[in-house]
Design an enzyme around this catalytic site. Structure first.
Site, mmCIF file in Angstrom:
data_model
loop_
_atom_site.group_PDB
_atom_site.id
_atom_site.type_symbol
_atom_site.label_atom_id
_atom_site.label_comp_id
_atom_site.label_asym_id
_atom_site.label_seq_id
_atom_site.Cartn_x
_atom_site.Cartn_y
_atom_site.Cartn_z
ATOM 1 C CG ASP A 83 -1.993 1.240 0.987
ATOM 2 O OD1 ASP A 83 -2.120 1.672 0.108
ATOM 3 O OD2 ASP A 83 -2.573 1.386 2.246
ATOM 4 C CG ASP A 116 -6.045 -5.121 3.016
ATOM 5 O OD1 ASP A 116 -7.089 -4.553 2.039
ATOM 6 O OD2 ASP A 116 -5.755 -4.753 3.995
ATOM 7 C CB CYS A 163 -10.461 -25.312 11.963
ATOM 8 S SG CYS A 163 -8.753 -24.550 11.432
ATOM 9 C CB CYS A 184 -5.044 -24.573 11.681
ATOM 10 S SG CYS A 184 -5.728 -24.090 13.277
ATOM 11 C CB CYS A 241 -8.053 -26.719 15.391
ATOM 12 S SG CYS A 241 -8.944 -25.099 15.312
ATOM 13 C CG HIS A 273 -8.418 -20.985 14.446
ATOM 14 N ND1 HIS A 273 -8.915 -21.928 14.047
ATOM 15 C CD2 HIS A 273 -9.219 -20.016 14.610
ATOM 16 C CE1 HIS A 273 -10.210 -21.920 13.800
ATOM 17 N NE2 HIS A 273 -10.486 -20.775 14.034
HETATM 18 ZN ZN LIG Z 1 -8.204 -23.796 13.485
#
Ligand SMILES: [Zn+2]
Length: 366
Positions: A88, A259, A297, A299, A302, A328
């Site tokens: 930016d 974003d 999830c 990730c 998790c 996460h």
């Molecule tokens: Zn997660």
């Protein structure tokens, strides 16, 4: 540079080609203002499937300074991120407290909050800064009025942004250049700004100056007006919007890129974005909750930790809590965008929006 493959009403699937690879749109970029996505390593980002981040040219220009980034061989090597980097211009920051010293036809006068040095940032200088940072996509120097703002001031913002956009585009280079549409909440100004920029040869268009306090319906009305006057075949980037519901709504209006600090800021403050809505893990009802943050999830957070453990980390102000929750939240948003693209491809985006409205409709959306 940009190709559209599928459309569902106004929502579209495309691919944006840059020096650092291709990204499927619509996509979401985490914010890396100071060349870091707060609390996450580049490896975390890659594992989550983050293909692009946006950093801030003004901040990097002031600190650490362009020569430091050049000594590393550009921003990708500096921050060790091999995906797509947007910069930016920092127009948004320049007219705000802590930087702003005045605006004139030539550019924006700022004062560094770090050492008190004064600079006149012209569109030519902004372009040069972004070229030396070596981002893949450079955003024009814009004049982003605060909200609320008088018509006259918003009009001045549009006029300056158009003039600066012409000067910004003058130099030849390999960066992609995106214009930024301004005009606050005034329909005719939004239209004028979009038309002005559509006449210039930009690779894409940012929609700026929204999600800064105006009502959500007003934001979506402005997006409609702007998109009506932007070229079909160029990507559209709604700057600073990143909650699931606002993303889906804007995707259905034809927006391709987003974003926001939404996932990382929430992650540092104890709020998790989940497939059941937002939850505040600081609350005492999570003290004995042995479930993962989101059972859907996959990730790292998790797969390995309980809500109870994250709750404990936040209670103790342990920095690992911020890391695990930011991780996460960013992974969640990346997966969420995959789902958005699937739903567009299958022609189900309208139905999906209703579902998302049911889940996130009652939550704060910034
Ligand atoms: Zn997660």
């Amino acid at each position: 540079m940009f190709k559209i493959f599928a459309e569902n009403n106004n929502a579209r699937i495309g691919v944006l080609k840059t020096k650092h690879g291709e990204i499927k749109t619509p996509f979401f970029m985490p914010v890396a203002t100071k060349a870091t996505v707060k609390a996450l390593t580049p490896e975390d980002l890659t594992r989550c499937g983050v293909k692009a981040v946006i950093t801030n040219a003004l901040h990097l220009f002031l600190r650490p300074g362009l020569e430091v980034i050049e000594a590393h061989g550009g921003v990708h090597k500096f921050m060790r991120f091999n995906g797509v980097v947007f910069t930016d211009s920092g127009g948004f920051q320049m007219i705000r407290k802590g930087f702003f010293q005045g605006v004139e036809e030539k550019g924006i006068k700022i004062r560094s909050p770090y050492d008190g040095n004064k600079y006149l940032i012209t569109p030519e200088i902004s372009k040069e800064i972004q070229r030396r940072i070596e981002s893949d996509v450079a955003m024009t120097l814009d004049y982003c009025a605060e909200y609320p703002v008088s018509y006259e001031e918003a009009e001045r913002g549009v006029e300056l942004t158009t003039k600066w956009a012409k000067r910004f585009l003058r130099s030849e280079d390999k960066q992609l250049n995106f214009g930024i549409v301004q005009g606050s909440v005034y329909e005719d100004l939004r239209e004028r700004s979009a038309k002005d920029l559509a006449n210039m040869d930009f690779d894409g268009y940012g929609i700026g100056g929204l999600s800064i306090g105006e009502p959500k319906e007003v934001m979506h009305r402005m997006i409609d007006i702007v998109i009506n006057h932007l070229p079909e075949e160029k990507p559209r980037y709604l700057m600073g919007v990143g909650s699931p519901l606002e993303i889906v709504k804007a995707v259905m209006q034809g927006v391709d890129i987003f974003d926001s600090v939404f996932p990382t800021r929430n992650g540092r403050h104890g709020t998790a974005i989940t497939s059941q809505g937002l939850i505040n893990l600081r609350k005492s009802n999570y003290r004995n909750d042995l479930k993962p943050i989101d059972k859907e999830c996959s990730c790292y957070t998790c797969e390995n930790f309980t809500r109870s453990y994250i709750h404990h980390l936040f209670r103790e102000k342990e920095i690992l809590g911020m890391h695990l929750l930011s991780l996460h939240n960013v992974c969640f948003m990346i997966k969420f965008m995959e789902r958005v693209r699937d739903e567009i491809e299958q022609g189900n985006i309208e139905k999906f929006k209703k579902e998302v409205e049911g889940i996130y409709g009652n939550h704060l959306s910034r």
